[in-house]
Enzyme design. Structure first.
Site, PDB file in Angstrom:
ATOM      1  N   ASP A  48       5.518  22.327  57.751  1.00 31.71           N
ATOM      2  CA  ASP A  48       5.283  22.322  56.338  1.00 31.71           C
ATOM      3  C   ASP A  48       4.676  20.883  55.756  1.00 31.71           C
ATOM      4  OD1 ASP A  48       5.717  24.066  53.580  1.00 31.71           O
ATOM      5  OD2 ASP A  48       5.830  21.780  53.558  1.00 31.71           O
ATOM      6  N   TYR A  53       1.142  14.265  50.884  1.00 35.19           N
ATOM      7  CA  TYR A  53       2.063  13.496  51.810  1.00 35.19           C
ATOM      8  C   TYR A  53       1.456  12.568  52.561  1.00 35.19           C
ATOM      9  CZ  TYR A  53       5.121  17.807  51.124  1.00 35.19           C
ATOM     10  OH  TYR A  53       5.700  18.650  50.477  1.00 35.19           O
ATOM     11  N   LYS A  78      -0.722  22.013  51.327  1.00 35.00           N
ATOM     12  CA  LYS A  78      -0.770  22.442  49.823  1.00 35.00           C
ATOM     13  C   LYS A  78      -1.964  21.892  49.095  1.00 35.00           C
ATOM     14  CE  LYS A  78       4.199  22.428  50.434  1.00 35.00           C
ATOM     15  NZ  LYS A  78       4.204  21.522  51.582  1.00 35.00           N
ATOM     16  N   HIS A 109       0.572  23.369  44.758  1.00 31.05           N
ATOM     17  CA  HIS A 109       1.870  22.790  45.046  1.00 31.05           C
ATOM     18  C   HIS A 109       2.602  22.626  43.817  1.00 31.05           C
ATOM     19  CE1 HIS A 109       2.914  18.886  47.309  1.00 31.05           C
ATOM     20  NE2 HIS A 109       4.132  19.677  46.913  1.00 31.05           N
TER      21      HIS A 109
END
Length: 278
Positions: A48, A53, A78, A109
């Site tokens: 994930d 990120y 996401k 998200h």
């Protein structure tokens, strides 16, 4: 490389998701390839990540170098808050960074209710399914009112709602709504992000002693025993194996109730109703 014996959860669209995966939130981009490679090597098949990120490329390199057939993997990323108006473009950029030609799961998200953009983003997500670019679509950090709007306006129910969930923040009303509407619940921060004394509470440690399991394994077992999907983050191979070793014991009703009694409505992450970071 043999997959770990992790069961799968059936989603409302007929697809399946491994109940335990590796989350890479706050994993440094330069470390991501190594960590994901180790996870795949020890038998994880569910990873994930997210655009925000900044480590999708590392995830992609690990996948490419693993030699594992694509159909054995379950990859989630996401849609970030600035991309609600054009989810197709954001999706294609994530695919490119990951080096993949399709996704298993794409999530909105955050709901960003102050912008009122999530509904149109969801309509764009539905189009991705129609184009065959992702197997499943879902949401992250959505409250009941946000989920209800998507369903009422589009008729399409998310497969998953990924939310902060742990014994100190059990989200009972939200979980009940999701269960009633066929939405699988996935927990981020399932161990309370290491920001509390959760793993030192007697309800947890006593169960650990009784089953010869670590406190973290007890909490993760508490999640999976309720049908929740978990994506604990770790950068250590030993902990990866420990976090997935949850299916050779069961907590008793009394142990489940003792952990359940820890609920304090205490979140350690942002409130989805007010989170407005772009």
């Amino acid at each position: 490389m043999t997959a770990l014996p992790i069961p799968s959860i059936a989603l409302n669209d007929g697809n399946q998701i491994p109940q335990v995966g590796l989350g890479v939130f706050m994993v440094e981009p330069g470390e991501t390839e190594r960590i994901v490679s180790e996870a795949l090597e020890v038998g994880y098949r569910h990873i994930d990540t997210a655009h925000i990120y900044h480590n999708e490329k590392g995830v992609g390199r690990a996948i490419a170098n693993s030699g594992i057939p694509r159909e054995e993997l379950f990859i989630t990323t996401k849609l970030w808050n600035t991309d609600h108006e054009d989810p197709r473009s954001a999706f294609e950029k994530s695919l490119d960074r990951l080096g993949l030609d399709r996704l298993d799961l794409y999530l909105i998200h955050w709901p960003m209710p102050m912008l009122g953009t999530a509904l149109d983003a969801w309509r764009g997500m539905v189009q991705l399914i129609g184009a065959g670019l992702t197997e499943s679509i879902g949401v992250s950090n959505f409250e009941i009112e946000h989920l209800r709007e998507l369903h009422e306006e589009t008729g399409v129910v998310p497969t998953i709602n990924q939310v902060e969930l742990h014994p100190f923040h059990q989200r009972r009303d939200l979980r009940a709504y999701c269960q009633a509407n066929g939405i699988a619940v996935e927990a981020w921060g399932p161990l309370a992000q290491g920001k509390s004394d959760l793993l030192r509470r007697p309800a947890v440690t006593n169960a650990g002693v009784a089953h010869s399991k670590s406190p973290a394994q007890v909490v993760l077992r508490w999640h999976v025993q309720q049908g929740t999907i978990v994506i604990p983050k770790t950068t250590r191979k030993k902990r990866m194996l420990e976090n997935a070793d949850l299916f050779d014991f069961s907590l008793t009703e009394a142990q489940m109730a003792a952990i359940g009694s820890l609920d304090a409505g205490q979140n350690f992450g942002p409130d989805p109703r007010t989170f407005d970071v772009l």
